[in-house]
Design a protein around this motif. Structure first.
Motif, short mmCIF file in Angstrom:
data_model
loop_
_atom_site.label_atom_id
_atom_site.label_comp_id
_atom_site.label_asym_id
_atom_site.label_seq_id
_atom_site.Cartn_x
_atom_site.Cartn_y
_atom_site.Cartn_z
N ASN A 28 0.44 -1.55 -0.24
CA ASN A 28 0.00 0.03 0.07
C ASN A 28 0.68 1.01 -0.14
O ASN A 28 1.88 1.09 0.97
CB ASN A 28 -0.68 -0.20 1.58
CG ASN A 28 -1.57 1.09 1.28
OD1 ASN A 28 -2.54 1.57 -0.25
ND2 ASN A 28 -1.35 1.90 2.49
N ASN A 43 2.97 -1.35 4.83
CA ASN A 43 2.39 -0.03 4.23
C ASN A 43 3.36 0.82 3.78
O ASN A 43 4.30 0.59 4.58
CB ASN A 43 1.56 0.56 5.20
CG ASN A 43 0.22 1.63 5.42
OD1 ASN A 43 0.48 1.60 4.61
ND2 ASN A 43 1.12 2.44 6.54
N ILE A 95 -4.19 2.89 6.28
CA ILE A 95 -4.87 1.77 6.49
C ILE A 95 -5.70 1.38 7.21
O ILE A 95 -5.69 2.66 8.22
CB ILE A 95 -3.89 0.65 6.81
CG1 ILE A 95 -2.71 0.45 5.82
CG2 ILE A 95 -4.86 -0.87 6.13
CD1 ILE A 95 -2.02 -0.74 5.73
#
Length: 173
Positions: free
Chosen positions: A121, A149, A155
């Motif tokens: 992400n 992440n 998130i």
């Protein structure tokens, strides 16, 4: 796929129905039916704050990385189906806005490549349902993450399950 063939001088047409792997909805309207998640993603609009929703319609295997572009807003609905990902890179590389949900329950995104992340992400990721798992071979020194992440990504997790499963490949002598 339509097929036509000549049998005893009579033209016979048959239609073979191939169920879609995924369907794409935008603004509650069906955009199309596709034979891969990647095809549905490629058909999704760009630059909109309203999400494009990809609904998985049957269990399938993803063999290539899916990269969500910075200008895309995508909802991936597992819809109770299983996605087995075998790509050599991260399964999903998110540079845009991605939400993962499971409207029916029982949906699973599985990464079977030990050295990659299931989701990398880089922007905005929301997980509201489904199971996301990475299967690691414990004999390897590097192991992938279920969700990694990076680069100040954000998130939000309000549901679902995240797993890393370690498989032992050692056997008793």
């Amino acid at each position: 796929m339509d097929k036509a063939h000549n049998t005893s001088n009579a033209l016979v047409a048959t239609t073979e129905f191939i169920p879609p792997v995924a369907v794409l909805f935008e603004d509650d309207k069906l955009v199309g039916e596709y034979q891969s998640i990647a095809e549905a993603y490629n058909a999704a609009r760009t630059g909109s704050t309203s999400p494009s929703t990809i609904i998985v319609c049957q269990d399938n295997t993803m063999t290539a990385q899916l990269t969500i572009a910075a200008n895309k807003n995508i909802i991936l609905d597992l819809n109770g189906k299983r996605i087995n990902a075998t790509s050599s890179g991260n399964v999903i590389n998110n540079n845009g806005n991605l939400e993962i949900r499971d409207s029916i329950g029982g949906g699973i995104l599985t990464n079977t490549n030990s050295n990659t992340n299931t989701i990398l992400n880089n922007k905005t990721l929301k997980i509201v349902g489904g199971t996301i798992e990475t299967i690691n071979d414990t004999q390897r020194k590097q192991n992938g993450c279920t969700v990694y992440n990076a680069n100040a990504g954000t998130i939000e997790i309000t549901g679902g399950k995240l797993f890393v499963r370690h498989l032992s490949t050692t056997s008793a002598a």
